[in-house]
Design a protein around this motif. Structure first.
Motif, PDB file in Angstrom:
ATOM      1  N   LEU A 198     -74.361  17.464   8.427  1.00  0.00           N
ATOM      2  CA  LEU A 198     -73.075  17.185   7.631  1.00  0.00           C
ATOM      3  C   LEU A 198     -72.956  15.163   7.802  1.00  0.00           C
ATOM      4  O   LEU A 198     -72.470  14.517   8.886  1.00  0.00           O
ATOM      5  CB  LEU A 198     -71.664  16.714   8.726  1.00  0.00           C
ATOM      6  N   VAL A 199     -74.317  14.904   6.569  1.00  0.00           N
ATOM      7  CA  VAL A 199     -73.973  13.393   6.975  1.00  0.00           C
ATOM      8  C   VAL A 199     -72.908  12.926   6.336  1.00  0.00           C
ATOM      9  O   VAL A 199     -72.455  11.375   7.202  1.00  0.00           O
ATOM     10  CB  VAL A 199     -75.828  13.530   5.442  1.00  0.00           C
ATOM     11  N   ASP A 200     -72.151  12.502   5.683  1.00  0.00           N
ATOM     12  CA  ASP A 200     -71.144  11.964   4.901  1.00  0.00           C
ATOM     13  C   ASP A 200     -70.295  11.552   6.156  1.00  0.00           C
ATOM     14  O   ASP A 200     -69.842  10.666   6.453  1.00  0.00           O
ATOM     15  CB  ASP A 200     -70.609  13.055   3.562  1.00  0.00           C
ATOM     16  N   ARG A 201     -69.361  13.169   7.183  1.00  0.00           N
ATOM     17  CA  ARG A 201     -68.689  13.299   8.137  1.00  0.00           C
ATOM     18  C   ARG A 201     -69.669  11.887   8.799  1.00  0.00           C
ATOM     19  O   ARG A 201     -68.720  11.421  10.044  1.00  0.00           O
ATOM     20  CB  ARG A 201     -68.818  14.537   8.812  1.00  0.00           C
ATOM     21  N   GLY A 202     -70.789  12.433   9.098  1.00  0.00           N
ATOM     22  CA  GLY A 202     -71.758  11.338  10.297  1.00  0.00           C
ATOM     23  C   GLY A 202     -71.533  10.167   9.766  1.00  0.00           C
ATOM     24  O   GLY A 202     -70.633   9.179  11.003  1.00  0.00           O
ATOM     25  N   ARG A 203     -71.596   9.558   8.403  1.00  0.00           N
ATOM     26  CA  ARG A 203     -71.777   8.261   7.816  1.00  0.00           C
ATOM     27  C   ARG A 203     -69.948   7.577   8.662  1.00  0.00           C
ATOM     28  O   ARG A 203     -69.918   6.454   9.328  1.00  0.00           O
ATOM     29  CB  ARG A 203     -71.753   8.314   6.909  1.00  0.00           C
ATOM     30  N   GLN A 204     -69.258   8.748   7.758  1.00  0.00           N
ATOM     31  CA  GLN A 204     -67.798   8.071   8.447  1.00  0.00           C
ATOM     32  C   GLN A 204     -67.054   8.341   9.757  1.00  0.00           C
ATOM     33  O   GLN A 204     -66.799   7.130  10.316  1.00  0.00           O
ATOM     34  CB  GLN A 204     -66.675   9.088   8.060  1.00  0.00           C
ATOM     35  N   ILE A 205     -67.825   8.943  10.802  1.00  0.00           N
ATOM     36  CA  ILE A 205     -66.860   8.574  12.397  1.00  0.00           C
ATOM     37  C   ILE A 205     -68.057   7.934  12.950  1.00  0.00           C
ATOM     38  O   ILE A 205     -67.734   6.158  13.761  1.00  0.00           O
ATOM     39  CB  ILE A 205     -68.037   9.623  13.314  1.00  0.00           C
ATOM     40  N   PHE A 206     -70.104   7.471  12.830  1.00  0.00           N
ATOM     41  CA  PHE A 206     -70.900   6.237  13.145  1.00  0.00           C
ATOM     42  C   PHE A 206     -69.881   4.968  12.884  1.00  0.00           C
ATOM     43  O   PHE A 206     -69.790   3.841  13.652  1.00  0.00           O
ATOM     44  CB  PHE A 206     -71.477   6.071  12.545  1.00  0.00           C
ATOM     45  N   ASP A 207     -69.082   5.229  11.415  1.00  0.00           N
ATOM     46  CA  ASP A 207     -68.292   3.959  10.622  1.00  0.00           C
ATOM     47  C   ASP A 207     -67.336   3.171  11.751  1.00  0.00           C
ATOM     48  O   ASP A 207     -67.050   2.268  11.277  1.00  0.00           O
ATOM     49  CB  ASP A 207     -68.299   3.766   9.538  1.00  0.00           C
ATOM     50  N   SER A 208     -66.144   3.996  11.560  1.00  0.00           N
ATOM     51  CA  SER A 208     -65.087   4.468  12.453  1.00  0.00           C
ATOM     52  C   SER A 208     -64.864   3.895  14.156  1.00  0.00           C
ATOM     53  O   SER A 208     -64.512   3.386  14.024  1.00  0.00           O
ATOM     54  CB  SER A 208     -64.166   5.202  12.369  1.00  0.00           C
ATOM     55  N   MET A 209     -66.482   3.654  14.777  1.00  0.00           N
ATOM     56  CA  MET A 209     -66.767   3.366  15.879  1.00  0.00           C
ATOM     57  C   MET A 209     -65.744   1.930  15.926  1.00  0.00           C
ATOM     58  O   MET A 209     -64.772   1.598  17.041  1.00  0.00           O
ATOM     59  CB  MET A 209     -67.981   2.986  16.522  1.00  0.00           C
ATOM     60  N   ASN A 210     -66.614   1.455  14.965  1.00  0.00           N
ATOM     61  CA  ASN A 210     -66.450  -0.447  15.229  1.00  0.00           C
ATOM     62  C   ASN A 210     -64.918  -0.548  14.728  1.00  0.00           C
ATOM     63  O   ASN A 210     -64.274  -1.750  15.136  1.00  0.00           O
ATOM     64  CB  ASN A 210     -67.296  -0.928  15.219  1.00  0.00           C
ATOM     65  N   ARG A 211     -64.957  -0.030  13.070  1.00  0.00           N
ATOM     66  CA  ARG A 211     -63.409  -0.905  12.292  1.00  0.00           C
ATOM     67  C   ARG A 211     -62.137  -0.041  12.738  1.00  0.00           C
ATOM     68  O   ARG A 211     -61.155  -0.549  12.525  1.00  0.00           O
ATOM     69  CB  ARG A 211     -64.325  -0.055  11.198  1.00  0.00           C
ATOM     70  N   VAL A 212     -62.479   1.032  13.856  1.00  0.00           N
ATOM     71  CA  VAL A 212     -61.142   2.257  14.063  1.00  0.00           C
ATOM     72  C   VAL A 212     -60.722   1.452  15.959  1.00  0.00           C
ATOM     73  O   VAL A 212     -59.845   1.375  15.646  1.00  0.00           O
ATOM     74  CB  VAL A 212     -60.774   3.517  13.150  1.00  0.00           C
ATOM     75  N   TYR A 213     -61.597   1.777  16.569  1.00  0.00           N
ATOM     76  CA  TYR A 213     -61.612   1.659  17.580  1.00  0.00           C
ATOM     77  C   TYR A 213     -62.253   1.144  17.902  1.00  0.00           C
ATOM     78  O   TYR A 213     -61.707   0.313  19.706  1.00  0.00           O
ATOM     79  CB  TYR A 213     -62.244   3.072  18.371  1.00  0.00           C
ATOM     80  N   GLY A 214     -62.922  -0.188  17.454  1.00  0.00           N
ATOM     81  CA  GLY A 214     -63.581  -1.627  18.352  1.00  0.00           C
ATOM     82  C   GLY A 214     -64.360  -1.200  18.903  1.00  0.00           C
ATOM     83  O   GLY A 214     -65.069  -2.110  20.251  1.00  0.00           O
ATOM     84  N   ILE A 215     -65.422  -0.099  19.110  1.00  0.00           N
ATOM     85  CA  ILE A 215     -66.201  -0.235  19.840  1.00  0.00           C
ATOM     86  C   ILE A 215     -67.426   0.130  19.406  1.00  0.00           C
ATOM     87  O   ILE A 215     -67.538   0.487  18.450  1.00  0.00           O
ATOM     88  CB  ILE A 215     -66.091   1.597  20.089  1.00  0.00           C
ATOM     89  N   GLU A 216     -68.226  -0.993  19.766  1.00  0.00           N
ATOM     90  CA  GLU A 216     -69.515  -1.733  19.132  1.00  0.00           C
ATOM     91  C   GLU A 216     -71.000  -0.870  19.377  1.00  0.00           C
ATOM     92  O   GLU A 216     -71.067  -0.376  20.989  1.00  0.00           O
ATOM     93  CB  GLU A 216     -70.578  -2.774  19.976  1.00  0.00           C
TER      94      GLU A 216
END
Length: 541
Positions: free
Chosen positions: A364-382
């Motif tokens: 699930l490449v698109d879902r993986g990209r979305q989750i990876f992007d949400s780390m910093n953008r949504v949760y502030g996790i570097e």
């Protein structure tokens, strides 16, 4: 005397008698509020004895209403030592150690003289904060007042120094003690175990004249935390033979050992023990059971425990997501991650590692990209190197090697063996020999020069019919004396974990084992498995 005054005196007396009768009862917060109101109405709240009793009720209440405690305490003109101690103890018990230390310092500045009980509570707060600096300051106060020889104060000092890693001071006080009890022995065992000096901890543990569930659990936990899982289960079994009931810490440590050893039968026995003894399936114990079942391959049991938990935190969710992902249920793992977000449980760094792995297994490449992007953008996790490794693995499995290579080049930190290993393995699968050679060179620069790297490169050359390059890789391994690490496996038999290493023939039942292996080999050769080939992939710890 006026009738109204007589009536107030009788009311005060009745309220004080009620306080005495209630002192051994565990009152609800509503009942304590009712008593508080009666004291205010009767005027008995101004009595230092009554106010101190009320403070004690608030302190031991399961609900713990510290706001009302502070209000009562603040209204006292001159608090007694009992009142000060009650407030300090209440904050220490409610995991507010900074407030406990502040109260003690305020007590000293206000000219009130603490007693030996004061420092036993304060030292506990120092342990909670791991504050050796404050602990030493209060030790000075204890010495000035001559209270170091009181058993519970001395035990508090030993525990404080041992927990803060100052083992020389702890041992000196321990050796000076003429009345060592199970608390002082356990404090030293815990201190040595926590600092990694497991041999000294075990030596003291074996010398203990008396052991309680805390001392047993300290050894079990210590062995589990440093990876000595067989020893952890041995101590747990000894504990059973000694007829000592394990506490939660001991059970969690034993479950952790069962999970890593694959000792499913013993893990199930512990689960039954938990249920029979009515132990609460809280977040710590529930997560330990989930982790044990998942590591032992019983994902259904893990899900059952997860569903039965009354409260689930990020650790329970992460353990369940990891278990589902590792056992081929990646779709369920991602669904659980979505449920976690819907229930406002905030994922942590480990959660993202697990869910990225699940996306990689499902492609699930698109879902993986979305989750990876949400780390910093949504949760502030570097994202850390482990997250980049998971993302690179996701892209590599999907054949997006150029994008994976670009991610590696743009990483804000140096790629580790796991990141490069994921890329290298993808190069083998997709026949990208040149990129594979570049990746191997990067791994060698990092000091990763073991057999797995060279075997993968050799296989890549072989797949491309580059036989001269295969010989060069093999020759290079011989010149560098790169040795292949022998494989090992572990199996549980009658609750005992047995380890087998390739080439090792020392097991007492080796003849019987080889007989079964040879018979299985003959059966496989005569079946439809003749054309099957098992490929070894590069794995990084």
């Amino acid at each position: 005397m006026f009738p109204r005054a007589m009536k107030c005196m009788k009311s005060d007396k009745r309220t004080l008698m009620l306080l005495d009768r209630c002192q051994h009862l565990l009152l609800t917060i509503a009942q304590i509020h009712h008593l508080h109101a009666r004291l205010i109405v009767s005027g008995a709240i101004s009595d230092p004895y009554a106010a101190a009793k009320l403070l004690a009720f608030y302190a031991i209440s399961e609900d713990g209403d510290l706001a009302h405690s502070r209000a009562v305490f603040g209204a006292l003109r001159r608090p007694t030592a009992f009142a000060w101690n009650t407030m300090i103890r209440a904050h220490a018990d409610r995991k507010q150690p900074l407030d406990a230390l502040y109260l003690c310092k305020h007590m000293l500045r206000s000219g009130f003289s603490p007693n030996n009980y004061t420092f036993s509570f304060v030292l506990r707060a120092c342990v909670e904060l791991s504050s050796l600096f404050d602990g030493r300051k209060f030790h000075t106060q204890i010495l000035k007042r001559g209270w170091e020889l009181y058993d519970f104060v001395l035990n508090g000092l030993i525990h404080m120094y041992a927990s803060c890693g100052c083992l020389d001071s702890a041992r000196r006080l321990f050796d000076l003690s003429t009345n060592k009890d199970v608390i002082s022995w356990t404090a030293m065992v815990h201190g040595y175990a926590k600092s990694g000096r497991i041999d000294v901890a075990r030596e003291l543990f074996d010398r203990m004249p008396e052991r309680n569930e805390v001392s047993w659990s300290s050894m079990i936990t210590a062995y589990s935390q440093i990876g000595m899982f067989k020893e952890a289960l041995e101590v747990f079994n000894e504990m059973q033979l000694a007829s000592v009931k394990p506490n939660q810490a001991g059970i969690v440590g034993a479950l952790s050992a069962c999970g890593f050893l694959g000792a499913l039968d013993q893990g199930k026995w512990i689960h039954v023990y938990v249920e029979r003894n009515g132990m609460v399936l809280d977040r710590i114990l529930g997560t330990a059971l989930i982790d044990m079942y998942a590591k032992c391959g019983c994902i259904e049991n893990a899900l059952k425990v997860f569903d039965e938990m009354p409260e689930r935190d990020v650790f329970a969710y992460t353990s369940m997501i990891s278990g589902l992902s590792n056992h081929g249920h990646s779709e369920k793992a991602i669904e659980l991650f979505d449920s976690m977000e819907n229930e406002s449980v905030r994922p942590n760094e480990v959660t993202f590692i697990c869910v990225l792995s699940a996306c990689g297994r499902m492609g699930l490449v698109d879902r993986g990209r979305q989750i990876f992007d949400s780390m910093n953008r949504v949760y502030g996790i570097e994202p850390r190197v482990e997250h980049y490794g998971g993302f690179v693995d996701l892209l590599s499995r999907a054949g997006l090697l150029e994008e994976a290579r670009r991610v590696v080049l743009e990483m804000p930190m140096e790629p580790d063996p796991y990141v490069l290993g994921a890329l290298l393995n993808a190069c083998r699968v997709h026949g990208e020999v040149e990129l594979g050679k570049e990746t191997v060179e990067s791994l060698v620069k990092l000091g990763i020069d073991h057999s797995g790297v060279h075997v993968l490169l050799s296989n890549m050359h072989a797949s491309a019919d580059q036989w001269e390059d295969v010989l060069q890789v093999r020759k290079g391994m011989e010149e560098k004396k790169v040795m292949k690490v022998p494989g090992c496996s572990m199996i549980e038999i009658d609750g005992v974990a047995c380890e087998f290493v390739a080439g090792d023939r020392s097991h007492m039942c080796m003849e019987e084992i080889m007989s079964v292996v040879e018979a299985t080999d003959v059966q496989l050769k005569s079946s439809d498995f003749d054309d099957c080939m098992v490929e070894s992939e590069l794995a990084y710890a």
